[in-house]
Write a protein that holds these residues in place. Structure first.
Motif, PDB file in Angstrom:
ATOM      1  N   ASN A   1       0.819  -1.211   0.000  1.00 10.81           N
ATOM      2  CA  ASN A   1       0.000   0.000   0.000  1.00 10.81           C
ATOM      3  C   ASN A   1       0.861   1.272   0.000  1.00 10.81           C
ATOM      4  O   ASN A   1       1.760   1.436   0.818  1.00 10.81           O
TER       5      ASN A   1
ATOM      6  N   LEU B   1      -7.573   7.277   6.957  1.00 16.24           N
ATOM      7  CA  LEU B   1      -8.004   5.882   7.029  1.00 16.24           C
ATOM      8  C   LEU B   1      -8.881   5.526   5.829  1.00 16.24           C
ATOM      9  O   LEU B   1      -8.746   4.434   5.263  1.00 16.24           O
TER      10      LEU B   1
ATOM     11  N   ASN C   1      -7.712   2.604   3.386  1.00 22.35           N
ATOM     12  CA  ASN C   1      -8.549   1.419   3.186  1.00 22.35           C
ATOM     13  C   ASN C   1      -9.010   1.282   1.742  1.00 22.35           C
ATOM     14  O   ASN C   1      -9.086   0.162   1.221  1.00 22.35           O
TER      15      ASN C   1
ATOM     16  N   GLY D   1      -6.323  -0.261  -0.102  1.00 25.14           N
ATOM     17  CA  GLY D   1      -6.242  -1.666   0.295  1.00 25.14           C
ATOM     18  C   GLY D   1      -7.271  -2.530  -0.414  1.00 25.14           C
ATOM     19  O   GLY D   1      -6.954  -3.643  -0.863  1.00 25.14           O
TER      20      GLY D   1
ATOM     21  N   LYS E   1       2.299  -6.358   5.208  1.00 26.49           N
ATOM     22  CA  LYS E   1       2.206  -5.366   6.282  1.00 26.49           C
ATOM     23  C   LYS E   1       2.990  -4.090   6.013  1.00 26.49           C
ATOM     24  O   LYS E   1       3.033  -3.210   6.856  1.00 26.49           O
TER      25      LYS E   1
ATOM     26  N   TYR F   1       3.987  -0.456   4.277  1.00 23.72           N
ATOM     27  CA  TYR F   1       3.343   0.751   3.765  1.00 23.72           C
ATOM     28  C   TYR F   1       4.444   1.774   3.521  1.00 23.72           C
ATOM     29  O   TYR F   1       5.397   1.859   4.302  1.00 23.72           O
TER      30      TYR F   1
ATOM     31  N   VAL G   1      -2.884   5.307  12.511  1.00 24.89           N
ATOM     32  CA  VAL G   1      -3.680   4.446  11.630  1.00 24.89           C
ATOM     33  C   VAL G   1      -2.874   3.199  11.244  1.00 24.89           C
ATOM     34  O   VAL G   1      -3.397   2.082  11.259  1.00 24.89           O
ATOM     35  N   LEU G   2      -1.601   3.395  10.916  1.00 30.34           N
ATOM     36  CA  LEU G   2      -0.759   2.252  10.572  1.00 30.34           C
ATOM     37  C   LEU G   2      -0.640   1.289  11.749  1.00 30.34           C
ATOM     38  O   LEU G   2      -0.763   0.069  11.586  1.00 30.34           O
TER      39      LEU G   2
ATOM     40  N   ASP H   1      -2.733   0.911  14.228  1.00 32.71           N
ATOM     41  CA  ASP H   1      -4.037   0.269  14.431  1.00 32.71           C
ATOM     42  C   ASP H   1      -4.285  -0.850  13.422  1.00 32.71           C
ATOM     43  O   ASP H   1      -5.078  -1.753  13.681  1.00 32.71           O
ATOM     44  N   ASN H   2      -3.624  -0.771  12.269  1.00 34.58           N
ATOM     45  CA  ASN H   2      -3.802  -1.765  11.212  1.00 34.58           C
ATOM     46  C   ASN H   2      -2.609  -2.713  11.083  1.00 34.58           C
ATOM     47  O   ASN H   2      -2.491  -3.430  10.086  1.00 34.58           O
ATOM     48  N   ASN H   3      -1.735  -2.704  12.098  1.00 35.10           N
ATOM     49  CA  ASN H   3      -0.551  -3.576  12.124  1.00 35.10           C
ATOM     50  C   ASN H   3       0.299  -3.449  10.868  1.00 35.10           C
ATOM     51  O   ASN H   3       0.774  -4.446  10.307  1.00 35.10           O
ATOM     52  N   MET H   4       0.478  -2.211  10.408  1.00 37.31           N
ATOM     53  CA  MET H   4       1.281  -1.928   9.227  1.00 37.31           C
ATOM     54  C   MET H   4       2.589  -1.264   9.657  1.00 37.31           C
ATOM     55  O   MET H   4       2.643  -0.577  10.681  1.00 37.31           O
TER      56      MET H   4
END
Length: 167
Positions: free
Chosen positions: A33, A50, A54, A57, A69, A71, A85-86, A88-91
């Motif tokens: 991403n 976000l 998304n 994504g 994972k 970015y 945000v990253l 929270d999204n495990n990125m």
């Protein structure tokens, strides 16, 4: 024998066939991403960032269910809001250490030499994808850089492969 991680902006997917992207994946490359648009998100609210994150994504999932994972923020600029945000999204935000401003300098020999002077084991190289009429010089910059890395006997791997080597 080189593998790359392609950080893809969702908006650019309109210009590329699914067959071309799937061909990259089938050849051992990976896609990641780069957000929906290739512009700065520094001033975006958490909700707006976000949303675009998304949306990109969802587009990438059209090519593969194996969204990794990694970015990369456009222009490499990351705000605290973006990082939240990253997280929270495990990125994980990826930053390169070998980049020759290839979007502004149309000299493939210079780009390659600049990168090859700085690269070392574990380096992350950034060369923007050439497109018809946009950064076409990067075709040659990529070729020259790959040849130089081969001469240095360096293996060219995806970010995931690099991460697995370090663990």
């Amino acid at each position: 024998n080189a593998h790359a991680t392609f950080f893809i902006a969702g908006s650019h997917c309109n210009n590329v066939s699914i067959e071309n992207v799937n061909s990259l994946i089938d050849d051992g490359h990976e896609i990641a991403n780069h957000n929906m648009m290739d512009w700065s998100y520094l001033d975006y609210s958490e909700e707006d960032f976000l949303y675009d994150f998304n949306k990109a994504g969802v587009i990438l999932y059209e090519y593969t269910n194996n969204i990794i994972k990694w970015y990369r923020a456009p222009f490499g600029k990351l705000s605290k809001t973006m990082q939240k945000v990253l997280d929270d999204n495990n990125m994980i935000h990826v930053v390169c250490d070998a980049f020759a401003n290839d979007t502004a300098i149309p000299d493939p020999e210079w780009i390659s030499k600049f990168i090859l002077k700085r690269v070392q084991p574990g380096s992350i190289i950034l060369i923007h994808m050439p497109e018809r009429g946009v950064r076409e010089w990067n075709f040659e910059a990529i070729r020259l850089t790959l040849e130089g890395l081969k001469e240095k006997e360096m293996k060219i791997v995806t970010i995931t492969e690099l991460s697995n080597m370090e663990n």
